[in-house]
Design a protein around this motif. Sequence first.
Motif, PDB file in Angstrom:
ATOM      1  N   PRO A  70       5.463  95.525  17.978  1.00  0.00           N
ATOM      2  CA  PRO A  70       6.956  95.894  18.056  1.00  0.00           C
ATOM      3  C   PRO A  70       7.606  95.274  19.204  1.00  0.00           C
ATOM      4  N   ILE A  71       8.940  95.392  19.133  1.00  0.00           N
ATOM      5  CA  ILE A  71       9.920  95.061  20.062  1.00  0.00           C
ATOM      6  C   ILE A  71      10.391  96.355  20.674  1.00  0.00           C
ATOM      7  N   ILE A  72      10.350  96.866  21.914  1.00  0.00           N
ATOM      8  CA  ILE A  72      10.776  98.161  22.583  1.00  0.00           C
ATOM      9  C   ILE A  72      11.867  97.536  23.386  1.00  0.00           C
ATOM     10  N   LEU A  73      13.006  98.059  23.098  1.00  0.00           N
ATOM     11  CA  LEU A  73      14.350  97.743  23.725  1.00  0.00           C
ATOM     12  C   LEU A  73      14.531  98.661  24.943  1.00  0.00           C
ATOM     13  N   LEU A  74      14.661  98.041  26.111  1.00  0.00           N
ATOM     14  CA  LEU A  74      14.810  98.652  27.374  1.00  0.00           C
ATOM     15  C   LEU A  74      16.028  98.618  27.924  1.00  0.00           C
ATOM     16  N   HIS A  75      16.620  99.688  28.703  1.00  0.00           N
ATOM     17  CA  HIS A  75      17.853  99.788  29.202  1.00  0.00           C
ATOM     18  C   HIS A  75      17.810  99.317  30.854  1.00  0.00           C
ATOM     19  N   ASP A  76      19.150  98.949  31.374  1.00  0.00           N
ATOM     20  CA  ASP A  76      19.027  98.576  32.729  1.00  0.00           C
ATOM     21  C   ASP A  76      20.257  99.465  33.225  1.00  0.00           C
ATOM     22  N   SER A  77      21.089  99.990  32.442  1.00  0.00           N
ATOM     23  CA  SER A  77      22.144 100.783  33.167  1.00  0.00           C
ATOM     24  C   SER A  77      22.202 102.196  32.043  1.00  0.00           C
ATOM     25  N   LEU A  78      23.578 102.213  31.501  1.00  0.00           N
ATOM     26  CA  LEU A  78      23.726 103.324  30.372  1.00  0.00           C
ATOM     27  C   LEU A  78      22.574 103.149  29.134  1.00  0.00           C
ATOM     28  N   GLY A  79      22.048 104.338  28.864  1.00  0.00           N
ATOM     29  CA  GLY A  79      21.044 104.223  28.242  1.00  0.00           C
ATOM     30  C   GLY A  79      21.171 104.917  26.782  1.00  0.00           C
ATOM     31  N   SER A  80      21.680 104.331  25.753  1.00  0.00           N
ATOM     32  CA  SER A  80      22.085 104.969  24.514  1.00  0.00           C
ATOM     33  C   SER A  80      21.591 104.111  23.440  1.00  0.00           C
ATOM     34  N   VAL A  81      20.900 104.444  22.455  1.00  0.00           N
ATOM     35  CA  VAL A  81      20.716 103.632  21.190  1.00  0.00           C
ATOM     36  C   VAL A  81      21.896 103.352  20.604  1.00  0.00           C
ATOM     37  N   ASP A  82      23.077 103.867  20.492  1.00  0.00           N
ATOM     38  CA  ASP A  82      24.314 103.495  19.834  1.00  0.00           C
ATOM     39  C   ASP A  82      24.946 102.477  20.643  1.00  0.00           C
ATOM     40  N   LEU A  83      24.532 101.973  21.914  1.00  0.00           N
ATOM     41  CA  LEU A  83      25.253 100.732  22.689  1.00  0.00           C
ATOM     42  C   LEU A  83      24.748  99.728  22.114  1.00  0.00           C
ATOM     43  N   TRP A  84      23.521  99.635  21.558  1.00  0.00           N
ATOM     44  CA  TRP A  84      22.927  98.515  20.931  1.00  0.00           C
ATOM     45  C   TRP A  84      23.695  98.018  19.644  1.00  0.00           C
TER      46      TRP A  84
ATOM     47  N   ASP B 177      24.456  96.667  16.380  1.00  0.00           N
ATOM     48  CA  ASP B 177      23.642  96.351  15.111  1.00  0.00           C
ATOM     49  C   ASP B 177      22.605  95.208  15.850  1.00  0.00           C
ATOM     50  N   PHE B 178      22.581  95.146  16.946  1.00  0.00           N
ATOM     51  CA  PHE B 178      21.730  94.051  17.512  1.00  0.00           C
ATOM     52  C   PHE B 178      20.149  94.679  17.162  1.00  0.00           C
ATOM     53  N   PRO B 179      19.610  95.877  17.093  1.00  0.00           N
ATOM     54  CA  PRO B 179      18.228  96.049  16.695  1.00  0.00           C
ATOM     55  C   PRO B 179      17.956  95.662  15.333  1.00  0.00           C
ATOM     56  N   GLU B 180      18.739  95.870  14.425  1.00  0.00           N
ATOM     57  CA  GLU B 180      18.706  95.510  12.916  1.00  0.00           C
ATOM     58  C   GLU B 180      18.536  94.057  12.857  1.00  0.00           C
TER      59      GLU B 180
ATOM     60  N   LEU C 180      17.856  91.773  15.179  1.00  0.00           N
ATOM     61  CA  LEU C 180      16.665  91.434  15.730  1.00  0.00           C
ATOM     62  C   LEU C 180      15.402  91.685  15.056  1.00  0.00           C
ATOM     63  N   ALA C 181      15.365  92.822  14.270  1.00  0.00           N
ATOM     64  CA  ALA C 181      14.121  93.021  13.520  1.00  0.00           C
ATOM     65  C   ALA C 181      14.243  92.005  12.256  1.00  0.00           C
ATOM     66  N   GLN C 182      15.225  91.581  11.783  1.00  0.00           N
ATOM     67  CA  GLN C 182      15.496  90.784  10.483  1.00  0.00           C
ATOM     68  C   GLN C 182      14.911  89.490  10.923  1.00  0.00           C
ATOM     69  N   ALA C 183      15.606  89.001  11.989  1.00  0.00           N
ATOM     70  CA  ALA C 183      15.358  87.451  12.601  1.00  0.00           C
ATOM     71  C   ALA C 183      14.044  87.486  12.921  1.00  0.00           C
ATOM     72  N   THR C 184      13.332  88.447  13.568  1.00  0.00           N
ATOM     73  CA  THR C 184      11.909  88.117  14.008  1.00  0.00           C
ATOM     74  C   THR C 184      10.743  88.605  13.197  1.00  0.00           C
ATOM     75  N   GLY C 185      11.069  89.324  12.146  1.00  0.00           N
ATOM     76  CA  GLY C 185       9.980  90.072  11.430  1.00  0.00           C
ATOM     77  C   GLY C 185       9.142  91.024  11.891  1.00  0.00           C
ATOM     78  N   ARG C 186       9.772  91.643  13.013  1.00  0.00           N
ATOM     79  CA  ARG C 186       9.039  92.707  13.925  1.00  0.00           C
ATOM     80  C   ARG C 186       9.614  93.954  13.675  1.00  0.00           C
ATOM     81  N   THR C 187       9.105  94.951  14.027  1.00  0.00           N
ATOM     82  CA  THR C 187       9.762  96.277  13.907  1.00  0.00           C
ATOM     83  C   THR C 187      10.277  96.507  15.506  1.00  0.00           C
ATOM     84  N   VAL C 188      11.461  97.146  15.613  1.00  0.00           N
ATOM     85  CA  VAL C 188      12.198  97.379  16.840  1.00  0.00           C
ATOM     86  C   VAL C 188      12.386  98.651  17.128  1.00  0.00           C
ATOM     87  N   HIS C 189      11.926  99.214  18.357  1.00  0.00           N
ATOM     88  CA  HIS C 189      12.214 100.578  18.876  1.00  0.00           C
ATOM     89  C   HIS C 189      13.185 100.457  19.858  1.00  0.00           C
TER      90      HIS C 189
END
Length: 76
Positions: A32-46, A48-51, A53-62
Amino acid sequence: MMTLRIESSVLHTAYGDIYLKSWILPHAEQAPIILLHDSLGSVDLWRDFPEQLAQATGRTVHAYDRAGFGQSSALT
């Protein structure tokens, strides 16, 4: 387009709870791909990028909310 399942959970730690969100592809075979933060750290700030990324790579994203942000416990 692959079928994507979205799950939310909470990781309980000695320092507080960490909110997690996963975009899961049922038959993903690669790590899987794990998204890391470098400043503000909220899932909502991502947004639609995680979705995308998952569709483009065929990998689970956390992603997670850092302590003190989003739905994770406040810092003490």
